[in-house]
Write a protein that holds these residues in place. Structure first.
Motif, PDB file in Angstrom:
ATOM      1  N   LEU A 186       1.034  -1.223  -0.169  1.00 23.03           N
ATOM      2  CA  LEU A 186       0.029   0.041   0.153  1.00 23.03           C
ATOM      3  C   LEU A 186       0.970   1.320   0.082  1.00 23.03           C
ATOM      4  CD1 LEU A 186      -2.803  -1.274   2.593  1.00 23.03           C
ATOM      5  CD2 LEU A 186      -2.836  -1.058   0.045  1.00 23.03           C
ATOM      6  N   GLY A 187       1.944   1.070   0.362  1.00 20.85           N
ATOM      7  CA  GLY A 187       2.943   2.242   0.533  1.00 20.85           C
ATOM      8  C   GLY A 187       3.254   2.903  -0.990  1.00 20.85           C
ATOM      9  N   ILE A 188       3.135   2.001  -1.920  1.00 21.31           N
ATOM     10  CA  ILE A 188       3.481   2.587  -3.380  1.00 21.31           C
ATOM     11  C   ILE A 188       2.652   3.689  -3.615  1.00 21.31           C
ATOM     12  CG2 ILE A 188       3.830   1.955  -5.739  1.00 21.31           C
ATOM     13  CD1 ILE A 188       4.462  -0.916  -4.534  1.00 21.31           C
ATOM     14  N   CYS A 189       1.399   3.348  -3.705  1.00 23.21           N
ATOM     15  CA  CYS A 189       0.411   4.548  -3.944  1.00 23.21           C
ATOM     16  C   CYS A 189      -0.327   5.220  -2.964  1.00 23.21           C
ATOM     17  CB  CYS A 189      -0.680   3.741  -4.938  1.00 23.21           C
ATOM     18  SG  CYS A 189       0.004   3.045  -6.492  1.00 23.21           S
ATOM     19  N   ALA A 190       0.131   5.134  -1.890  1.00 25.17           N
ATOM     20  CA  ALA A 190      -0.411   5.962  -0.676  1.00 25.17           C
ATOM     21  C   ALA A 190      -0.185   7.409  -0.675  1.00 25.17           C
ATOM     22  CB  ALA A 190       0.179   5.335   0.823  1.00 25.17           C
ATOM     23  N   GLU A 191      -1.154   7.967  -0.209  1.00 33.29           N
ATOM     24  CA  GLU A 191      -0.808   9.396  -0.192  1.00 33.29           C
ATOM     25  C   GLU A 191       0.041   9.986   0.828  1.00 33.29           C
ATOM     26  OE1 GLU A 191      -2.958  11.580  -2.154  1.00 33.29           O
ATOM     27  OE2 GLU A 191      -3.781  10.059  -2.815  1.00 33.29           O
ATOM     28  N   ALA A 192       0.705  11.370   0.263  1.00 31.50           N
ATOM     29  CA  ALA A 192       1.889  11.767   1.052  1.00 31.50           C
ATOM     30  C   ALA A 192       1.524  11.792   2.815  1.00 31.50           C
ATOM     31  CB  ALA A 192       2.256  13.083   0.704  1.00 31.50           C
ATOM     32  N   ASN A 193       2.662  11.614   3.496  1.00 31.54           N
ATOM     33  CA  ASN A 193       2.618  11.727   4.983  1.00 31.54           C
ATOM     34  C   ASN A 193       3.283  12.640   5.419  1.00 31.54           C
ATOM     35  OD1 ASN A 193       2.393   8.533   4.350  1.00 31.54           O
ATOM     36  ND2 ASN A 193       1.278   8.937   5.925  1.00 31.54           N
ATOM     37  N   LEU A 194       3.590  13.096   6.409  1.00 32.45           N
ATOM     38  CA  LEU A 194       4.297  13.887   7.212  1.00 32.45           C
ATOM     39  C   LEU A 194       5.821  13.633   7.445  1.00 32.45           C
ATOM     40  CD1 LEU A 194       1.767  15.510   9.923  1.00 32.45           C
ATOM     41  CD2 LEU A 194       2.164  16.210   7.445  1.00 32.45           C
ATOM     42  N   ALA A 228      -2.205   7.603  12.620  1.00 31.27           N
ATOM     43  CA  ALA A 228      -0.880   7.966  12.126  1.00 31.27           C
ATOM     44  C   ALA A 228      -0.783   7.623  10.545  1.00 31.27           C
ATOM     45  CB  ALA A 228      -0.130   7.169  12.658  1.00 31.27           C
ATOM     46  N   MET A 229      -1.750   7.025   9.800  1.00 34.86           N
ATOM     47  CA  MET A 229      -1.835   6.811   8.414  1.00 34.86           C
ATOM     48  C   MET A 229      -0.374   5.876   8.205  1.00 34.86           C
ATOM     49  SD  MET A 229      -4.809   7.882   7.974  1.00 34.86           S
ATOM     50  CE  MET A 229      -4.698   7.860   6.010  1.00 34.86           C
ATOM     51  N   LEU A 230      -0.298   4.988   8.731  1.00 28.55           N
ATOM     52  CA  LEU A 230       1.092   4.172   8.537  1.00 28.55           C
ATOM     53  C   LEU A 230       1.110   3.477   7.318  1.00 28.55           C
ATOM     54  CD1 LEU A 230       3.948   3.250   9.989  1.00 28.55           C
ATOM     55  CD2 LEU A 230       2.687   1.387  11.200  1.00 28.55           C
ATOM     56  N   THR A 231       2.081   3.600   6.655  1.00 25.73           N
ATOM     57  CA  THR A 231       2.444   2.646   5.251  1.00 25.73           C
ATOM     58  C   THR A 231       3.885   2.400   5.364  1.00 25.73           C
ATOM     59  OG1 THR A 231       2.671   4.427   3.752  1.00 25.73           O
ATOM     60  CG2 THR A 231       0.265   3.807   4.034  1.00 25.73           C
ATOM     61  N   GLY A 232       4.161   1.407   4.532  1.00 23.27           N
ATOM     62  CA  GLY A 232       5.509   0.888   4.120  1.00 23.27           C
ATOM     63  C   GLY A 232       5.933   0.238   2.970  1.00 23.27           C
ATOM     64  N   ILE A 233       6.994   0.334   2.550  1.00 18.36           N
ATOM     65  CA  ILE A 233       7.462  -0.470   1.570  1.00 18.36           C
ATOM     66  C   ILE A 233       8.559  -1.273   1.622  1.00 18.36           C
ATOM     67  CG2 ILE A 233       8.325   0.004  -0.927  1.00 18.36           C
ATOM     68  CD1 ILE A 233       6.954   2.814  -0.720  1.00 18.36           C
ATOM     69  N   VAL A 234       8.849  -2.564   1.080  1.00 20.04           N
ATOM     70  CA  VAL A 234       9.799  -3.534   1.189  1.00 20.04           C
ATOM     71  C   VAL A 234      10.282  -3.679  -0.273  1.00 20.04           C
ATOM     72  CG1 VAL A 234      10.546  -5.692   1.672  1.00 20.04           C
ATOM     73  CG2 VAL A 234       8.959  -4.494   3.244  1.00 20.04           C
ATOM     74  N   ALA A 235      11.331  -3.463  -0.439  1.00 22.07           N
ATOM     75  CA  ALA A 235      12.116  -3.537  -2.000  1.00 22.07           C
ATOM     76  C   ALA A 235      13.495  -4.349  -1.712  1.00 22.07           C
ATOM     77  CB  ALA A 235      12.378  -2.187  -2.735  1.00 22.07           C
ATOM     78  N   ILE A 236      13.586  -5.087  -2.873  1.00 20.09           N
ATOM     79  CA  ILE A 236      14.893  -5.902  -2.836  1.00 20.09           C
ATOM     80  C   ILE A 236      15.673  -5.334  -4.105  1.00 20.09           C
ATOM     81  CG2 ILE A 236      15.690  -8.439  -3.446  1.00 20.09           C
ATOM     82  CD1 ILE A 236      12.310  -7.761  -1.933  1.00 20.09           C
ATOM     83  N   GLY A 237      16.862  -5.167  -3.667  1.00 26.48           N
ATOM     84  CA  GLY A 237      18.234  -4.797  -4.595  1.00 26.48           C
ATOM     85  C   GLY A 237      18.208  -5.521  -5.700  1.00 26.48           C
ATOM     86  N   SER A 238      18.625  -4.759  -6.992  1.00 28.52           N
ATOM     87  CA  SER A 238      18.615  -5.585  -8.368  1.00 28.52           C
ATOM     88  C   SER A 238      19.804  -6.686  -8.113  1.00 28.52           C
ATOM     89  CB  SER A 238      18.806  -4.473  -9.424  1.00 28.52           C
ATOM     90  OG  SER A 238      20.105  -4.028  -9.042  1.00 28.52           O
ATOM     91  N   ASN A 239      20.878  -6.288  -7.243  1.00 33.19           N
ATOM     92  CA  ASN A 239      22.108  -7.094  -7.239  1.00 33.19           C
ATOM     93  C   ASN A 239      21.827  -8.214  -6.438  1.00 33.19           C
ATOM     94  OD1 ASN A 239      21.846  -4.940  -5.165  1.00 33.19           O
ATOM     95  ND2 ASN A 239      23.461  -6.050  -4.128  1.00 33.19           N
ATOM     96  N   PHE A 240      20.968  -8.187  -5.648  1.00 31.09           N
ATOM     97  CA  PHE A 240      20.474  -9.096  -4.495  1.00 31.09           C
ATOM     98  C   PHE A 240      19.523 -10.263  -4.777  1.00 31.09           C
ATOM     99  CE2 PHE A 240      18.828 -10.232  -0.012  1.00 31.09           C
ATOM    100  CZ  PHE A 240      19.961 -11.231   0.381  1.00 31.09           C
ATOM    101  N   TRP A 241      18.778  -9.871  -5.826  1.00 31.87           N
ATOM    102  CA  TRP A 241      17.390 -10.600  -6.027  1.00 31.87           C
ATOM    103  C   TRP A 241      17.687 -11.878  -6.250  1.00 31.87           C
ATOM    104  CZ3 TRP A 241      12.277  -9.189  -5.693  1.00 31.87           C
ATOM    105  CH2 TRP A 241      11.355 -10.177  -6.189  1.00 31.87           C
TER     106      TRP A 241
END
Length: 306
Positions: free
Chosen positions: A6-14, A52-65
């Motif tokens: 959800l953090g990818i397209c979520a609205e901006a946070n503070l 708090a409208m908490l969201t997050g993103i987990v991404a894996i590096g191209s080198n580590f995938w």
């Protein structure tokens, strides 16, 4: 249907924290098991601190995938391009994992980051932790509204998320370019407002594009308007501030790796229709660039079982 992060397209946070992590040798199996637990951790905190409208993103590096997920790889997932224009260096760095936590409460972000690092204790080392924040009414240190040209509403998902028809396994995921840029605020403030607006290509107060007759061919906005639809990306930016430096932390999301590359080449003045590099780059220095893929929660959960 794949459940996107959800953090990818979520609205901006503070506020936002950016954790750049490198995996310790031989910990791939445990990391595959623990990565989907981050979304569960964030969901629990989001329920407890609903305001708090908490969201997050987990991404894996191209080198580590390929080390982490050897059985499947997103199409054309490559390292961040090692390009240079004049003296502007992109400083590409291989980073294994990127975790972004955003919220309207800094204390909630702190709790989330503490729990995430505890979850990964003994599995990773912290390369860097960066802190971003909302500045005024969504502006950056140029004083201009940040990314007024960004895709909005349902277009966000079309631009940022992999289509199931293109890559069924990776549908709902997103290709990510991460950049940490310092900003020469002193040099910028020596410019008049009119000069700043010429560089940006839009009005400082309203964010509206300047009339065509006023547009410089290499203004920040012109480098975006000259792109075709295939190169449209979703941008999340936040300023950062330290005593000795300030600037912007920028995430670019796209449904294809090619879109990110086209956008980067256009901004550097390397594409066929470019008139030159984005003039705004004259006031920035890239501290770090890295390429990632943010898979869907469904992919993370399924891969933990394999």
């Amino acid at each position: 249907m794949a459940r996107e992060q959800l953090g990818i397209c979520a609205e901006a946070n503070l506020h936002a924290s950016y954790l750049l992590l490198n995996a310790l040798d031989g910990q791939e199996k445990l990391l595959r098991y623990k990565l989907p637990l981050i979304s569960q951790l964030l969901d629990r905190l989001s329920e407890h601190f609903s305001e708090a409208m908490l969201t997050g993103i987990v991404a894996i590096g191209s080198n580590f995938w390929s080390s982490l997920y050897p059985n499947a790889r997103p199409a054309m997932l490559d390292a961040f391009p090692d390009l240079a224009v004049d003296e502007f260096n992109l400083s590409p760095v291989p980073i294994d994992l990127l975790i972004v936590v955003r919220a309207d409460r800094l204390d909630v972000i702190t709790i989330a980051c503490q729990q995430i690092l505890q979850l990964f204790q003994g599995l990773v080392e912290v390369q860097e932790q960066l802190q971003g924040f909302r500045y005024l009414d969504g502006r950056n240190f140029t004083g201009f509204i940040d990314t007024p040209y960004n895709p909005a509403n349902r277009i966000k998902r079309q631009v940022a998320l992999v289509d199931v028809a293109q890559q069924p396994i990776f549908s709902g995921g997103s290709y990510v370019y991460f950049q940490h840029l310092s900003f020469d605020q002193a040099a910028w403030h020596r410019l008049s407002q009119a000069e700043q607006e010429e560089i940006m290509g839009y009005d400082k107060v309203s964010g509206k594009a300047l009339a065509n007759i006023q547009q410089l061919p290499c203004s920040h906005l012109a480098t975006i308007q000259n792109l075709n639809a295939a190169a449209t990306v979703l941008i999340q930016s936040m300023p950062f501030y330290q005593l000795q430096r300030q600037g912007v932390i920028q995430l670019n999301f796209a449904a294809t790796s090619e879109a990110l590359k086209l956008r980067l080449h256009q901004r550097l003045g390397l594409s066929e229709n470019a008139k030159g590099p984005d003039l705004l780059l004259n006031y920035h220095r890239v501290e770090l660039s890295a390429a990632f893929f943010a898979p869907s929660i469904s992919f993370l959960e399924q891969s933990a079982k394999d």
